[in-house]
Design a protein around this motif. Structure first.
Motif, PDB file in Angstrom:
ATOM      1  N   MET A   1       0.804  -1.201  -0.044  1.00 28.03           N
ATOM      2  CA  MET A   1       0.156  -0.040   0.038  1.00 28.03           C
ATOM      3  C   MET A   1       0.748   1.079   0.031  1.00 28.03           C
ATOM      4  SD  MET A   1      -3.181  -0.776  -0.020  1.00 28.03           S
ATOM      5  CE  MET A   1      -4.225   0.540   0.763  1.00 28.03           C
ATOM      6  N   GLY A   2       0.406   2.297  -0.819  1.00 29.40           N
ATOM      7  CA  GLY A   2       1.185   3.503  -0.690  1.00 29.40           C
ATOM      8  C   GLY A   2       2.362   3.531  -1.906  1.00 29.40           C
ATOM      9  N   THR A   3       2.754   2.459  -2.240  1.00 28.92           N
ATOM     10  CA  THR A   3       3.866   2.280  -3.230  1.00 28.92           C
ATOM     11  C   THR A   3       3.307   2.452  -4.693  1.00 28.92           C
ATOM     12  OG1 THR A   3       5.032   1.069  -1.589  1.00 28.92           O
ATOM     13  CG2 THR A   3       5.905   1.008  -3.790  1.00 28.92           C
ATOM     14  N   ALA A   4       3.796   3.310  -5.448  1.00 30.39           N
ATOM     15  CA  ALA A   4       3.568   3.233  -6.796  1.00 30.39           C
ATOM     16  C   ALA A   4       4.105   2.129  -7.861  1.00 30.39           C
ATOM     17  CB  ALA A   4       3.957   4.496  -7.439  1.00 30.39           C
ATOM     18  N   PRO A   5       3.438   1.456  -8.491  1.00 33.77           N
ATOM     19  CA  PRO A   5       3.851   0.362  -9.384  1.00 33.77           C
ATOM     20  C   PRO A   5       5.258   1.014 -10.352  1.00 33.77           C
ATOM     21  CG  PRO A   5       1.844   1.588 -10.294  1.00 33.77           C
ATOM     22  CD  PRO A   5       2.115   1.940  -8.989  1.00 33.77           C
ATOM     23  N   GLN A   6       5.971   0.131 -10.549  1.00 28.88           N
ATOM     24  CA  GLN A   6       7.030   0.568 -11.314  1.00 28.88           C
ATOM     25  C   GLN A   6       7.178   0.598 -12.780  1.00 28.88           C
ATOM     26  OE1 GLN A   6      10.292  -2.317 -10.553  1.00 28.88           O
ATOM     27  NE2 GLN A   6      10.759  -2.010  -8.546  1.00 28.88           N
ATOM     28  N   CYS A   7       5.919  -0.055 -13.203  1.00 30.80           N
ATOM     29  CA  CYS A   7       5.362   0.021 -14.441  1.00 30.80           C
ATOM     30  C   CYS A   7       4.000  -0.374 -14.655  1.00 30.80           C
ATOM     31  CB  CYS A   7       6.478  -1.037 -15.428  1.00 30.80           C
ATOM     32  SG  CYS A   7       6.326  -2.589 -14.853  1.00 30.80           S
ATOM     33  N   ILE A   8       3.435   0.070 -15.792  1.00 28.66           N
ATOM     34  CA  ILE A   8       2.063   0.083 -16.234  1.00 28.66           C
ATOM     35  C   ILE A   8       1.847  -0.223 -17.568  1.00 28.66           C
ATOM     36  CG2 ILE A   8       1.551   2.527 -16.123  1.00 28.66           C
ATOM     37  CD1 ILE A   8      -0.972   1.447 -14.462  1.00 28.66           C
ATOM     38  N   ILE A   9       0.852  -1.060 -18.109  1.00 28.34           N
ATOM     39  CA  ILE A   9       0.642  -0.917 -19.434  1.00 28.34           C
ATOM     40  C   ILE A   9      -0.942  -0.638 -19.916  1.00 28.34           C
ATOM     41  CG2 ILE A   9       0.433  -2.555 -21.487  1.00 28.34           C
ATOM     42  CD1 ILE A   9       2.395  -4.250 -20.231  1.00 28.34           C
ATOM     43  N   THR A  10      -1.350   0.319 -20.443  1.00 26.21           N
ATOM     44  CA  THR A  10      -2.632   0.778 -20.930  1.00 26.21           C
ATOM     45  C   THR A  10      -2.872   0.616 -22.568  1.00 26.21           C
ATOM     46  OG1 THR A  10      -2.215   3.079 -20.848  1.00 26.21           O
ATOM     47  CG2 THR A  10      -2.663   2.025 -18.690  1.00 26.21           C
ATOM     48  N   ASP A  11      -4.045   0.844 -22.608  1.00 28.27           N
ATOM     49  CA  ASP A  11      -4.201   1.573 -24.206  1.00 28.27           C
ATOM     50  C   ASP A  11      -4.049   3.093 -24.421  1.00 28.27           C
ATOM     51  OD1 ASP A  11      -6.380   2.782 -23.210  1.00 28.27           O
ATOM     52  OD2 ASP A  11      -7.851   1.453 -23.872  1.00 28.27           O
ATOM     53  N   GLN A  12      -4.254   3.522 -25.477  1.00 27.30           N
ATOM     54  CA  GLN A  12      -3.637   4.577 -25.943  1.00 27.30           C
ATOM     55  C   GLN A  12      -4.584   5.625 -25.311  1.00 27.30           C
ATOM     56  OE1 GLN A  12      -3.187   3.245 -30.185  1.00 27.30           O
ATOM     57  NE2 GLN A  12      -1.853   4.921 -30.235  1.00 27.30           N
ATOM     58  N   CYS A  13      -5.388   5.462 -24.358  1.00 33.38           N
ATOM     59  CA  CYS A  13      -6.229   6.545 -23.958  1.00 33.38           C
ATOM     60  C   CYS A  13      -5.527   7.871 -23.541  1.00 33.38           C
ATOM     61  CB  CYS A  13      -6.925   5.961 -22.804  1.00 33.38           C
ATOM     62  SG  CYS A  13      -8.296   7.021 -21.994  1.00 33.38           S
ATOM     63  N   ARG A  14      -5.868   9.097 -23.758  1.00 34.85           N
ATOM     64  CA  ARG A  14      -4.908  10.018 -23.518  1.00 34.85           C
ATOM     65  C   ARG A  14      -5.199  10.442 -22.164  1.00 34.85           C
ATOM     66  NH1 ARG A  14      -0.349  11.331 -26.393  1.00 34.85           N
ATOM     67  NH2 ARG A  14      -0.651  10.488 -28.591  1.00 34.85           N
ATOM     68  N   SER A  15      -6.457  10.355 -21.794  1.00 33.98           N
ATOM     69  CA  SER A  15      -6.900  10.700 -20.349  1.00 33.98           C
ATOM     70  C   SER A  15      -6.011  10.160 -19.203  1.00 33.98           C
ATOM     71  CB  SER A  15      -8.272  10.529 -20.277  1.00 33.98           C
ATOM     72  OG  SER A  15      -9.090  11.599 -21.075  1.00 33.98           O
ATOM     73  N   MET A  16      -6.010   8.823 -19.732  1.00 31.94           N
ATOM     74  CA  MET A  16      -5.076   7.773 -18.787  1.00 31.94           C
ATOM     75  C   MET A  16      -3.859   8.158 -18.567  1.00 31.94           C
ATOM     76  SD  MET A  16      -5.630   3.726 -18.411  1.00 31.94           S
ATOM     77  CE  MET A  16      -7.328   3.797 -18.875  1.00 31.94           C
ATOM     78  N   TYR A  17      -3.257   8.398 -19.847  1.00 31.67           N
ATOM     79  CA  TYR A  17      -1.636   9.103 -20.154  1.00 31.67           C
ATOM     80  C   TYR A  17      -1.594  10.011 -19.368  1.00 31.67           C
ATOM     81  CZ  TYR A  17       2.442  11.099 -22.324  1.00 31.67           C
ATOM     82  OH  TYR A  17       3.533  11.348 -22.496  1.00 31.67           O
ATOM     83  N   ARG A  18      -2.505  11.134 -19.344  1.00 31.66           N
ATOM     84  CA  ARG A  18      -2.125  12.195 -18.590  1.00 31.66           C
ATOM     85  C   ARG A  18      -2.289  11.908 -17.007  1.00 31.66           C
ATOM     86  NH1 ARG A  18      -4.928  14.464 -22.747  1.00 31.66           N
ATOM     87  NH2 ARG A  18      -6.858  14.215 -21.900  1.00 31.66           N
ATOM     88  N   ALA A  19      -3.422  11.171 -16.718  1.00 33.29           N
ATOM     89  CA  ALA A  19      -3.538  10.893 -15.237  1.00 33.29           C
ATOM     90  C   ALA A  19      -2.160  10.230 -14.692  1.00 33.29           C
ATOM     91  CB  ALA A  19      -4.692   9.927 -14.842  1.00 33.29           C
ATOM     92  N   ILE A  20      -1.921   9.066 -15.659  1.00 37.04           N
ATOM     93  CA  ILE A  20      -0.782   8.461 -14.779  1.00 37.04           C
ATOM     94  C   ILE A  20       0.487   9.452 -14.917  1.00 37.04           C
ATOM     95  CG2 ILE A  20       1.040   6.475 -15.536  1.00 37.04           C
ATOM     96  CD1 ILE A  20      -1.532   5.172 -16.787  1.00 37.04           C
ATOM     97  N   LYS A  21       0.815  10.032 -15.824  1.00 38.73           N
ATOM     98  CA  LYS A  21       2.031  11.229 -15.904  1.00 38.73           C
ATOM     99  C   LYS A  21       1.870  12.046 -14.472  1.00 38.73           C
ATOM    100  CE  LYS A  21       4.678  14.096 -18.889  1.00 38.73           C
ATOM    101  NZ  LYS A  21       4.699  14.572 -20.346  1.00 38.73           N
ATOM    102  N   ASN A  22       0.799  12.507 -14.230  1.00 38.63           N
ATOM    103  CA  ASN A  22       0.375  13.318 -13.198  1.00 38.63           C
ATOM    104  C   ASN A  22       0.744  12.908 -11.874  1.00 38.63           C
ATOM    105  OD1 ASN A  22       0.371  15.676 -14.696  1.00 38.63           O
ATOM    106  ND2 ASN A  22      -1.972  15.529 -15.112  1.00 38.63           N
ATOM    107  N   THR A  23      -0.033  11.357 -11.689  1.00 44.89           N
ATOM    108  CA  THR A  23      -0.124  10.996 -10.383  1.00 44.89           C
ATOM    109  C   THR A  23       0.890   9.843 -10.142  1.00 44.89           C
ATOM    110  OG1 THR A  23      -1.641   9.347 -11.081  1.00 44.89           O
ATOM    111  CG2 THR A  23      -2.673  11.208 -10.218  1.00 44.89           C
ATOM    112  N   LEU A  24       1.453   9.276 -11.096  1.00 44.05           N
ATOM    113  CA  LEU A  24       2.507   8.308 -11.040  1.00 44.05           C
ATOM    114  C   LEU A  24       3.832   8.793 -11.742  1.00 44.05           C
ATOM    115  CD1 LEU A  24       0.268   5.217 -11.429  1.00 44.05           C
ATOM    116  CD2 LEU A  24       1.019   6.237  -9.231  1.00 44.05           C
TER     117      LEU A  24
END
Length: 201
Positions: A1-24
């Motif tokens: 808990m409270g530890t960010a993942p080292q890596c993550i795979i998603t589709d090309q959703c731009r909203s998800m891209y921005r959210a991951i960039k900002n929060t992780l």
């Protein structure tokens, strides 16, 4: 808990891209290559030389040995097929560090490069759960699903200890599948193979 993942795979959703960039910000994010390559027929299928184009692009994506060779081969590919005005390909090239395998060389991804594993789990649970499932039903069905999966794994372990799942047909092709695949994969392949064998033309 409270530890960010080292890596993550998603589709090309731009909203998800921005959210991951900002929060992780320290998490390595990549796009699912399977989703991208699956779009080739719809995005490029209208080209007269689609067969050759598809084969060349696949080769460049999967077999480039260095970042420089990928970039050179991509430029040659664009020139050869006159794809300079294809904005979809231009955007993919701009985002190449998000999906081209050579840009992930030396990073540990546990052999993952697409979201299919999670999607197969969604499909699996989708057979038992739906949007109107109540919380009580969810817990009950989830327990049933885990029991079913555990039973399948025990059956696979037993089959592995005995050797192999017997072939359902006399086809040498199915025999080859039996020898090459693990028990769980062979079971899935066998279902599809039997369906194919039962097709009457």
């Amino acid at each position: 808990m409270g530890t960010a993942p080292q890596c993550i795979i998603t589709d090309q959703c731009r909203s998800m891209y921005r959210a991951i960039k900002n929060t992780l910000p320290d998490t390595r994010h990549r796009w699912c290559i399977w989703h991208i390559m699956n779009k080739l027929p719809s995005k490029l299928g209208g080209y007269r030389q689609y067969g050759a184009l598809y084969a060349d692009l696949n080769d460049i994506v999967w077999n480039s040995r260095t970042e420089e060779s990928f970039e050179d081969n991509w430029a040659d590919f664009i020139d050869e097929y006159n794809l300079h005005n294809n904005t979809w390909l231009s955007d993919l090239y701009d985002d190449r560090r998000m999906w081209i395998p050579i840009y992930f060389k030396g990073e540990f991804w546990a052999a993952m490069r697409n979201t299919q594993r999670s999607e197969s789990m969604h499909a699996f649970y989708g057979g038992y759960l739906h949007s109107k499932t109540s919380l009580v039903q969810f817990v009950h069905e989830y327990d049933n699903v885990l029991g079913f999966k555990e039973q399948r794994e025990l059956e696979d372990d037993a089959a592995d200890s005995r050797g192999v799942i017997p072939c359902a047909t006399t086809s040498p092709m199915e025999k080859q599948f039996q020898q090459e695949y693990t028990t769980s994969i062979f079971r899935d392949v066998q279902i599809e193979f039997v369906k194919k064998a039962n097709c009457s033309i």
